[in-house]
Design a protein around this motif. Structure first.
Motif, PDB file in Angstrom:
ATOM      1  N   ALA A  20       0.802  -1.142  -0.046  1.00  0.00           N
ATOM      2  CA  ALA A  20      -0.197  -0.170   0.035  1.00  0.00           C
ATOM      3  C   ALA A  20       0.751   1.186  -0.049  1.00  0.00           C
ATOM      4  O   ALA A  20       0.466   2.505  -0.334  1.00  0.00           O
ATOM      5  N   SER A  21       2.316   1.013   0.382  1.00  0.00           N
ATOM      6  CA  SER A  21       3.031   2.231   0.413  1.00  0.00           C
ATOM      7  C   SER A  21       4.361   1.838   0.192  1.00  0.00           C
ATOM      8  O   SER A  21       5.005   0.625   0.109  1.00  0.00           O
ATOM      9  N   THR A  46      -1.589   9.515 -11.524  1.00  0.00           N
ATOM     10  CA  THR A  46      -2.221   8.197 -11.894  1.00  0.00           C
ATOM     11  C   THR A  46      -2.024   7.778 -13.329  1.00  0.00           C
ATOM     12  O   THR A  46      -1.773   8.747 -14.355  1.00  0.00           O
ATOM     13  N   THR A 104      -1.627   2.520  -5.150  1.00  0.00           N
ATOM     14  CA  THR A 104      -2.842   1.727  -5.235  1.00  0.00           C
ATOM     15  C   THR A 104      -2.901   1.061  -6.852  1.00  0.00           C
ATOM     16  O   THR A 104      -2.391   1.842  -7.707  1.00  0.00           O
ATOM     17  N   SER A 139      -5.569  -1.100  -9.432  1.00  0.00           N
ATOM     18  CA  SER A 139      -6.858  -1.951  -9.780  1.00  0.00           C
ATOM     19  C   SER A 139      -6.791  -2.381 -11.027  1.00  0.00           C
ATOM     20  O   SER A 139      -6.263  -2.010 -12.019  1.00  0.00           O
TER      21      SER A 139
END
Length: 132
Positions: free
Chosen positions: A41-42, A71, A117, A119
């Motif tokens: 997560a980091s 992003t 992150t 997805s």
């Protein structure tokens, strides 16, 4: 060593001034920054310098990757995509797939903690930590 028959003045006249230019970065890459790891997560950048990692994304559909506030989205491609943040290129099996990747900003790792992150896939990375 002096050669018989050649005076110091003649040898000096044969010398021509010249300029050397070096095109090299003063970076020293840390050994720990060459190892591939799974992203959590980091990611903590232990140096005082922004790192330009290599991201390895196993895309199972459309992908959104966020690093800090930046992003990238990957569409229309599955499998392993490699993003080299230093060169700004995305490849799959060595072929350029930049047309499938939309970069809003750099996906670099600032000094300290960096939120990550993803997805639509899984993420591995080579951080490429460096110092002077």
């Amino acid at each position: 060593r002096a050669v018989a028959g050649v005076s110091e003045n003649v040898r000096a006249d044969l010398l021509t001034p010249f300029t050397l230019e070096f095109d090299a970065l003063p970076q020293k890459f840390l050994e720990a920054g060459t190892e591939e790891s799974a992203a959590g997560a980091s990611i903590f950048n232990p140096t005082d310098f922004t790192a330009f990692p290599i991201w390895k994304i196993n895309a199972t559909g459309n992908v959104t990757l966020t690093v800090g506030q930046n992003t990238a989205t990957i569409t229309g491609i599955t499998g392993t995509i490699v993003i080299n943040t230093e060169t700004g290129t995305a490849t799959k099996d060595g072929a350029n797939v930049n047309a499938h990747v939309a970069f809003a900003e750099d996906l670099t790792l600032a000094p300290g903690e960096n939120a990550v992150t993803i997805s639509g896939g899984t993420l591995r990375y080579i951080p490429r930590w460096w110092t002077l």
